[in-house]
Structure formats: C-alpha cells, structure tokens
Enzyme design. Structure first.
Site, PDB file in Angstrom:
ATOM      1  N   ARG A 103      -2.887 -14.656   4.860  1.00 13.21           N
ATOM      2  CA  ARG A 103      -2.143 -13.894   5.414  1.00 13.21           C
ATOM      3  C   ARG A 103      -2.646 -13.446   6.980  1.00 13.21           C
ATOM      4  O   ARG A 103      -1.423 -13.489   7.818  1.00 13.21           O
ATOM      5  CB  ARG A 103      -2.628 -12.332   4.713  1.00 13.21           C
ATOM      6  CG  ARG A 103      -1.965 -10.692   5.611  1.00 13.21           C
ATOM      7  CD  ARG A 103      -1.930  -9.949   3.981  1.00 13.21           C
ATOM      8  NE  ARG A 103      -2.114  -8.985   4.921  1.00 13.21           N
ATOM      9  CZ  ARG A 103      -0.936  -8.294   4.795  1.00 13.21           C
ATOM     10  NH1 ARG A 103       0.068  -8.296   4.181  1.00 13.21           N
ATOM     11  NH2 ARG A 103      -0.735  -6.934   5.282  1.00 13.21           N
ATOM     12  N   LYS A 119       0.810  -0.975  -0.343  1.00 13.42           N
ATOM     13  CA  LYS A 119      -0.201  -0.001  -0.021  1.00 13.42           C
ATOM     14  C   LYS A 119       0.326   1.290   0.055  1.00 13.42           C
ATOM     15  O   LYS A 119       2.097   1.358   0.468  1.00 13.42           O
ATOM     16  CB  LYS A 119      -0.962   0.049   1.160  1.00 13.42           C
ATOM     17  CG  LYS A 119      -1.964  -0.667   0.973  1.00 13.42           C
ATOM     18  CD  LYS A 119      -2.842  -0.702   2.401  1.00 13.42           C
ATOM     19  CE  LYS A 119      -4.104  -2.028   2.484  1.00 13.42           C
ATOM     20  NZ  LYS A 119      -4.893  -1.464   3.638  1.00 13.42           N
ATOM     21  N   TYR A 128      -4.029  -8.995  15.700  1.00 15.30           N
ATOM     22  CA  TYR A 128      -3.176 -10.921  15.904  1.00 15.30           C
ATOM     23  C   TYR A 128      -3.210 -11.103  17.663  1.00 15.30           C
ATOM     24  O   TYR A 128      -3.252 -12.527  17.232  1.00 15.30           O
ATOM     25  CB  TYR A 128      -2.403 -11.115  15.425  1.00 15.30           C
ATOM     26  CG  TYR A 128      -2.362 -10.983  13.951  1.00 15.30           C
ATOM     27  CD1 TYR A 128      -3.612 -11.382  12.728  1.00 15.30           C
ATOM     28  CD2 TYR A 128      -2.235 -10.000  13.057  1.00 15.30           C
ATOM     29  CE1 TYR A 128      -3.950 -10.931  11.269  1.00 15.30           C
ATOM     30  CE2 TYR A 128      -2.444  -9.733  11.605  1.00 15.30           C
ATOM     31  CZ  TYR A 128      -2.731 -10.401  11.153  1.00 15.30           C
ATOM     32  OH  TYR A 128      -4.048 -10.059   9.304  1.00 15.30           O
ATOM     33  N   HIS A 154       2.366  -3.225   7.592  1.00 10.81           N
ATOM     34  CA  HIS A 154       1.876  -2.693   8.277  1.00 10.81           C
ATOM     35  C   HIS A 154       2.017  -0.756   8.901  1.00 10.81           C
ATOM     36  O   HIS A 154       3.340  -1.369   8.739  1.00 10.81           O
ATOM     37  CB  HIS A 154       1.099  -2.969   9.315  1.00 10.81           C
ATOM     38  CG  HIS A 154       0.248  -4.354   9.121  1.00 10.81           C
ATOM     39  ND1 HIS A 154      -0.348  -5.434  10.260  1.00 10.81           N
ATOM     40  CD2 HIS A 154      -0.575  -4.844   8.112  1.00 10.81           C
ATOM     41  CE1 HIS A 154      -1.105  -5.859  10.192  1.00 10.81           C
ATOM     42  NE2 HIS A 154      -1.251  -5.819   8.432  1.00 10.81           N
TER      43      HIS A 154
END
Length: 302
Positions: free
Chosen positions: A251, A173, A283, A274
C-alpha cells in the site's frame, strides 16, 4: 461500576454505535483490559489521574512504542469522556493526561522496478498452475494495484469485482465503501486465479465455508488477514530489505509510486480511502527523501 464493566460498555459503543473498524475496537479493548489489570479493576470513582499515569508508565517500562502509548492515552481519554457524557461517571480523571509525541516513521517502500520484477516472478511461478501460487499472485497484484488495506482485500467478494471496468468495491475503515481501479497485470492474475485456482480449493464442502469470498485459504474458507500477512511477508520482504514485511508495504509503495509518477495528492487520498489529506501527505515526505538522496548523489555542488 467496575472499570472492566465500563470498558465493555465503551467498546460496545465503539463497535455498534460509532461503527469503528473491528481492528480498532480490538486494540481499544485490549488497551482497556490492560488498564483494568494494572489498576486491579477498581470502581470508576477510584480511578484518578495518577492511576492513569502509573498505567502509562508501566506500559513504557514494558518497551511499548510511543505510538502505542499515544493510542492508549487517546483510548482512556475517549472512554472517560464518554462515561461522563452518558452520566456513568461523575468526573473525568483523564483531562490532564498527556500523550507522548509520536515520532513520525516513514513507511517502508520498495523500488518500482524491483517490485515489478518480483511480481513478474511470482506470476511466472503461478503460471505452472498451483492453486495457492495463483492466489498469491492475484492477492499481491491487487494489493499493490489498488493500494488496499489487508482487511479490505480479505473482505472482497467475487461480486465486488467489475472485470469490464477493472474496478473493485471495498469496505474500508468506518464501514466506508469506495470503488478503486486496478491495472492489466492485476486483471490477468485475478482471471487466472478465478478460472484455474479458486475452483480447485473450493470443493462442494468448502464452497459453503468460503461463500462468495474472492480469496480463500488452502481449506477453502475465506482468507484471513494473518494468512495474507504471511503471504506478503514471504514474497515482498526481500524487495523492501526487511526480515518481516506486512501488506501495508505494498500500500505504501503504491501511494509513493503514484506520486512519483505525477498523480496529485487528492487522487491518492481517494484511492487509499484516507479520511484526512494529512494522512496521505506522509508519502510526499517519502518522495522528498528520494529526491534529496538523488540530488546528493548527482549534483556536483550538493
């Protein structure tokens, strides 16, 4: 200026100046197109807070998820703030527009042993030599091994692989590049795909279409995200216990299994790409839930 023209200018800014991902730009473009349609594409100065609230109410009545409504709220606020900053609008009607609180949904995760058996079974089928089966095995192994987004996997070129170091360079991203490792099973699957599978699909004509793409479709062109989604859903859904499962399940599973195995949160953040550690922390909740479930089953005084 019409609202639709303002939306076009804003999404162009997001794509060309802020360099947001194509998927994010598409989502914002669709949101703003819906806003213009619901309001009848008025002039900018005719859009007020009540009009924006009406749009969100219509979205809610359609049954859209709270996360989607929250994204639409952020999209509208971002656009009007930019319009005021660029002197394209005299006032920002979205200042008091409030997004609904998002419910935090824990990601679907497959058990490590179940997923391992599934990937081994896919590899066994691929060993028979079918090019598409070889591709599917390599794609699934790499998605899980490196914790990739589907867009990242589909964007990989052969030159992005470093087989000696067992790493792959991906573009995530915001056009941010990172280099991530992968393990022996993924390396074997990728080697089988590149030697025995990909050449069978990239004929002389198709090679020009595929370019240097690592993963290609049945006709030889670069594999698209929709096709990759279907591949993952077909193979992985049984392991997760859902009818439809996307590539993010692999993922999510990779991140959770890394934490369960003792990896620290910063390492997982780096692997997943991230920007915020807070995104990775979801997570830890998945692992905590597994711990609590095991405790309730095993402890005599639970």
């Amino acid at each position: 200026m019409l609202l639709s023209d303002a939306a076009t200018a804003y999404t162009t800014h997001l794509a060309e100046v802020r360099r947001l991902s194509p998927a994010t730009v598409r989502a914002y473009r669709a949101d703003l197109a819906d806003l213009a349609m619901v309001l009848g594409d008025p002039e900018l100065d005719e859009v007020d807070l009540e009009a924006l609230r009406e749009w969100l109410w219509v979205s809610t009545q359609r049954g859209l998820a709270r996360s989607t409504i929250a994204r639409r709220t952020a999209c509208a606020r971002g656009m009007f703030a930019w319009l005021v900053e660029e002197d394209l609008a005299s006032a920002d009607p979205s200042l008091r527009l409030v997004a609904p609180k998002r419910g935090r949904t824990l990601p679907k995760v497959a058990a490590a042993d179940t997923l391992g058996r599934l990937l081994d079974d896919v590899r066994t089928v691929a060993d028979e030599g079918d090019p598409l089966a070889l591709r599917d095995a390599a794609l699934l192994e790499l998605l899980y091994a490196a914790g990739l987004r589907v867009s990242e996997a589909c964007g990989i070129d052969i030159d992005d692989l470093d087989p000696a170091a067992r790493t792959v360079r991906v573009v995530g991203k915001g056009s941010k590049e990172r280099v991530v490792p992968y393990g022996t099973p993924a390396a074997l699957a990728l080697d089988a795909w590149l030697v025995r599978g990909r050449p069978a699909l990239t004929t002389a004509d198709a090679a020009n279409v595929a370019g240097g793409a690592l993963f290609v479709g049945a006709r030889g062109g670069r594999l698209g995200t929709r096709a990759a989604y279907d591949i993952v859903s077909r193979h992985v859904a049984p392991a997760v216990g859902e009818e439809h499962v996307g590539p993010h399940a692999l993922r999510h599973s990779a991140a959770t299994h890394l934490l369960d195995g003792g990896a620290d949160l910063r390492t997982v953040q780096e692997l997943l790409g991230h920007a915020s550690l807070g995104t990775t922390q979801i997570y830890t909740h998945v692992s905590a839930e597994k711990l609590q479930a095991a405790y309730r089953l095993a402890h005599p005084r639970a």
